[in-house]
Design a protein around this motif. Structure first.
Motif, short mmCIF file in Angstrom:
data_model
loop_
_atom_site.label_atom_id
_atom_site.label_comp_id
_atom_site.label_asym_id
_atom_site.label_seq_id
_atom_site.Cartn_x
_atom_site.Cartn_y
_atom_site.Cartn_z
N PRO A 291 -22.31 -8.77 -8.86
CA PRO A 291 -21.10 -9.42 -8.35
C PRO A 291 -21.47 -10.67 -7.55
O PRO A 291 -22.59 -10.79 -7.04
N PRO A 292 -20.53 -11.60 -7.41
CA PRO A 292 -20.81 -12.86 -6.72
C PRO A 292 -20.64 -12.77 -5.20
O PRO A 292 -20.59 -13.79 -4.52
N GLY A 293 -20.51 -11.58 -4.66
CA GLY A 293 -20.32 -11.41 -3.22
C GLY A 293 -19.90 -9.98 -2.93
O GLY A 293 -20.26 -9.05 -3.66
N THR A 294 -19.16 -9.81 -1.87
CA THR A 294 -18.71 -8.49 -1.43
C THR A 294 -17.19 -8.50 -1.29
O THR A 294 -16.62 -9.45 -0.75
N ALA A 295 -16.55 -7.44 -1.76
CA ALA A 295 -15.11 -7.25 -1.60
C ALA A 295 -14.87 -5.95 -0.84
O ALA A 295 -15.47 -4.92 -1.18
N ILE A 296 -14.02 -6.01 0.17
CA ILE A 296 -13.68 -4.83 0.96
C ILE A 296 -12.17 -4.78 1.16
O ILE A 296 -11.55 -5.78 1.52
N ALA A 297 -11.59 -3.63 0.91
CA ALA A 297 -10.17 -3.41 1.17
C ALA A 297 -10.03 -2.17 2.05
O ALA A 297 -10.60 -1.12 1.74
N SER A 298 -9.27 -2.30 3.13
CA SER A 298 -9.06 -1.15 4.02
C SER A 298 -7.67 -1.24 4.64
O SER A 298 -6.97 -2.25 4.50
N GLY A 299 -7.32 -0.20 5.36
CA GLY A 299 -5.99 -0.10 5.94
C GLY A 299 -5.78 -0.91 7.20
O GLY A 299 -4.68 -0.91 7.75
N GLY B 67 -16.66 -4.64 8.27
CA GLY B 67 -17.55 -4.44 7.14
C GLY B 67 -18.20 -5.73 6.68
O GLY B 67 -19.41 -5.79 6.40
N LEU B 68 -17.41 -6.81 6.62
CA LEU B 68 -17.96 -8.10 6.20
C LEU B 68 -18.93 -8.66 7.25
O LEU B 68 -19.90 -9.34 6.91
N GLU B 69 -18.69 -8.36 8.52
CA GLU B 69 -19.61 -8.76 9.59
C GLU B 69 -20.99 -8.14 9.37
O GLU B 69 -22.02 -8.81 9.52
N ILE B 70 -21.02 -6.88 8.98
CA ILE B 70 -22.28 -6.19 8.75
C ILE B 70 -22.96 -6.70 7.48
O ILE B 70 -24.19 -6.83 7.41
N ILE B 71 -22.17 -7.04 6.45
CA ILE B 71 -22.73 -7.67 5.25
C ILE B 71 -23.41 -8.98 5.62
O ILE B 71 -24.52 -9.29 5.15
N ALA B 72 -22.78 -9.77 6.47
CA ALA B 72 -23.34 -11.06 6.87
C ALA B 72 -24.63 -10.91 7.65
O ALA B 72 -25.46 -11.83 7.69
N GLN B 73 -24.84 -9.75 8.25
CA GLN B 73 -26.06 -9.49 8.99
C GLN B 73 -27.17 -8.90 8.12
O GLN B 73 -28.22 -8.51 8.63
N GLY C 272 -26.63 -6.33 5.77
CA GLY C 272 -26.37 -4.97 5.35
C GLY C 272 -25.88 -4.89 3.91
O GLY C 272 -25.51 -5.89 3.31
N ASN C 273 -25.89 -3.68 3.37
CA ASN C 273 -25.35 -3.45 2.03
C ASN C 273 -24.02 -2.71 2.15
O ASN C 273 -23.47 -2.54 3.25
N ALA C 274 -23.48 -2.27 1.01
CA ALA C 274 -22.17 -1.62 1.00
C ALA C 274 -22.15 -0.36 1.86
O ALA C 274 -21.12 -0.02 2.46
N PHE C 275 -23.29 0.33 1.95
CA PHE C 275 -23.34 1.58 2.70
C PHE C 275 -23.36 1.31 4.21
O PHE C 275 -22.74 2.04 4.98
N ASP C 276 -24.07 0.25 4.63
CA ASP C 276 -23.98 -0.17 6.03
C ASP C 276 -22.56 -0.61 6.36
O ASP C 276 -22.01 -0.27 7.42
N ALA C 277 -21.96 -1.37 5.44
CA ALA C 277 -20.58 -1.82 5.65
C ALA C 277 -19.63 -0.63 5.75
O ALA C 277 -18.67 -0.65 6.53
N ALA C 278 -19.90 0.42 4.97
CA ALA C 278 -19.05 1.61 5.02
C ALA C 278 -19.10 2.27 6.39
O ALA C 278 -18.08 2.77 6.88
N VAL C 279 -20.28 2.28 7.01
CA VAL C 279 -20.39 2.82 8.37
C VAL C 279 -19.50 2.01 9.32
O VAL C 279 -18.76 2.57 10.13
N ALA C 280 -19.56 0.68 9.19
CA ALA C 280 -18.76 -0.18 10.06
C ALA C 280 -17.26 -0.01 9.81
O ALA C 280 -16.47 0.10 10.76
#
Length: 566
Positions: free
Chosen positions: A20-28, A36-42, A44-52
């Protein structure tokens, strides 16, 4: 609600993109998506983002989830191709035998099953966050929990649903000193627009970040949890709190018209029900049908799957489930053969009793990262604000998942629903759930979707899958109108505007009974105007673009895309 599609480079049409060309996150909630995107920028991967995302949702959506609850985390690891589900469902305490939930006359006492300490199971979400970070993530747990700790400490604006939910639960929640300390401001309950700060929850999250599992299930937090439950009249033990473990389970996988579907296994009922419904429906050309015929056949598939949900499903560690049979195409073929294409099947011809339900206060998030890792997670404290109990000094709102067990077989609980031996409580057992995080994948696309919505979760995910198969965008899937049938009561429920009058008349002519918003004549729970809070993300390999869909029914949700390469 905010949905932003990717503005990514076009890939060659000769071959699908590898990443994929980046990261997509959808939440409530937008703050959780941004965390989640903050952790990606640091890094992290999708699993780190999931923790956030998960931990932040627990801070900003206490009405739906948090450290005092549990959930299911469906993972796809791109480097290995492995799919796995982390089962962080709550477990029944040793003290929670069925007789504890009966009154002096031997009837089910809803004041114990949905309120206060006896309604709470041992929480699983903290253990899931530790598992995600330690086994699948790249960053330290402390780093991925930092956004949630910051937001809990600094606060965020109270939104309308949160304030209205508190007003509905205020009487129960204000019985407990720990809850009053968090939700009252100089004796005044929280109101829309207030800045809601939770310093005690920030401290609890900090202990989890610094000490991992032991920061929640042992030590200071555990002592406060045990004391709070005891002081409120309940009974947990230090041993059962310390011994809680998440479980890794093999997801349910099956094919539907060229899509590989990966979804939640028991103790979720969703995956088996989805397999039954979709494999029944694959025998029909739904795309070529008029709305009446398509709805009729979809409802008949729902009816049969929910009947099986009632009798066969529970915690697989305690109940023998004929899963191989229930998810087989041969079984679906047999069920399909019982459907009359021109007439509704009365549910009383499919013998049995009503299916257990789960309430609507749950939340879901979906993630795809630039490596192709995927997370679909649905988490909950069960009913509105869970048990209402915050043990003093913790900031942790405990769940009321004991109500998801069949506390008295064959007897309706507070919501008028029944369950049986397969879902009866036992120490350490996990209650049956409807949470259904799901992946879809074909040669051109990958998608992640899920939603809250109680027993309607499964049918909303079903309609979302059918929407993607129809060629809808992620945002169109999130906005789809919804209808539902769960075997008993024998009714089609629907949101406002789902069916036009011609469709209603056509379904009624086939023998279907409908429960529409504002209709109080039919039986059942009644049909609310809007359902769920579906969050979905999609990667189109042919164009190498990411997109997200956040349910327009929820004004604070957000689907965002961050460009970037692995």
């Amino acid at each position: 609600m905010l949905a932003v599609a990717a503005s990514a480079q076009q890939a060659s049409t000769a071959a699908p993109a590898a990443h994929p060309p980046g990261t997509a996150i959808a939440s409530g909630h937008r703050l959780a998506t941004e965390a989640g995107l903050e952790i990606i920028a640091q890094g992290g991967n999708a699993f780190d983002a999931a923790v956030a995302v998960s931990s932040t949702l627990g801070v900003v959506e206490p009405i739906s989830s948090g450290l005092g609850g549990g959930g299911f985390f469906l993972l796809h690891q791109a480097s290995t191709g492995r799919d796995v589900m982390i089962d962080a469902r709550e477990t029944a305490p040793e003290s929670a035998s069925p007789d504890k939930f009966l009154d002096k006359a031997g009837k089910l006492d809803p004041s114990r099953s949905i309120n206060g300490p006896w309604s709470a199971g041992i929480p699983g979400l903290p253990a899931a966050l530790v598992e995600l970070a330690g086994k699948y993530g790249r960053l330290p747990l402390k780093q991925s929990l930092a956004p949630a700790i910051r937001i809990a400490s600094e606060g965020f604006p109270v939104y309308e649903r949160m304030a209205k939910g508190y007003a509905l639960r205020r009487e129960e929640m204000e019985k407990y000193p720990g809850t009053r300390e968090v939700y009252l401001r100089n004796g005044r309950p929280i109101q829309t627009g207030d800045i809601f700060r939770q310093p005690e929850l920030a401290h609890t999250l900090t202990l989890l970040a610094e000490h991992g599992r032991d920061g929640f299930y042992k030590g200071e937090t555990a002592r406060k949890l045990l004391a709070g439950v005891k002081q409120s009249g309940g009974k947990w033990t230090a041993a059962e709190l310390a011994s809680y473990q998440v479980k890794e389970r093999a997801p349910i996988q099956f094919d539907y018209k060229g899509w590989k579907i990966t979804t939640a296994p028991p103790p979720s009922s969703g995956g088996i029900a989805l397999a039954e419904m979709l494999q029944i429906l694959e025998g029909y050309d739904l795309k070529g049908m008029d709305p009446v015929q398509r709805t009729h056949l979809t409802v008949e598939a729902m009816r049969r799957a929910y009947r099986d949900r009632t009798f066969f499903l529970g915690d697989p560690d305690f109940t023998t489930i004929p899963q191989k049979v229930l998810v087989s195409k041969d079984y679906a073929l047999g069920l399909r053969s019982t459907i009359n294409p021109e007439k509704a099947t009365p549910s009383d011809l499919l013998s049995g009793n009503p299916t257990p339900l789960e309430d609507e206060e749950t939340t879901h998030f979906s993630i795809i990262d630039a490596e192709g890792n995927r997370v679909g997670a649905t988490q909950t404290v069960n009913l509105l604000y869970g048990s209402g109990l915050i043990p003093k000094g913790t900031g942790v709102l405990l769940n009321d998942e004991m109500d998801d067990f069949a506390l008295k077989p064959g007897t309706p609980n507070a919501f008028g629903v029944m369950g049986y031996e397969a879902n009866a409580p036992k120490p350490g057992k996990r209650p049956l759930s409807s949470m259904t995080p799901t992946f879809m994948e074909n040669a051109d696309k990958s998608a992640v979707l899920g939603t809250p919505g109680g027993s309607r979760i499964i049918t909303m995910v079903l309609l979302g899958i059918l929407g993607y198969d129809d060629g809808l965008t992620a945002q169109q899937v999130a906005a789809l109108p919804r209808y539902h049938h769960q075997w008993l009561p024998d009714l089609i429920e629907a949101e406002s505007g789902t069916f036009d009058q011609a469709t209603v008349r056509g379904l009624e002519a086939m023998g279907h009974k409908l429960k529409l918003p504002g209709d109080t004549a039919a039986g059942g729970r009644g049909s609310s105007h809007v359902w769920g809070n579906l969050q979905t993300v999609e990667w189109d390999r042919k164009t190498n673009t990411l997109s997200g869909g956040s349910d327009p029914r929820n004004p604070v949700g957000a689907a965002l895309v961050r460009p970037g390469t692995p």
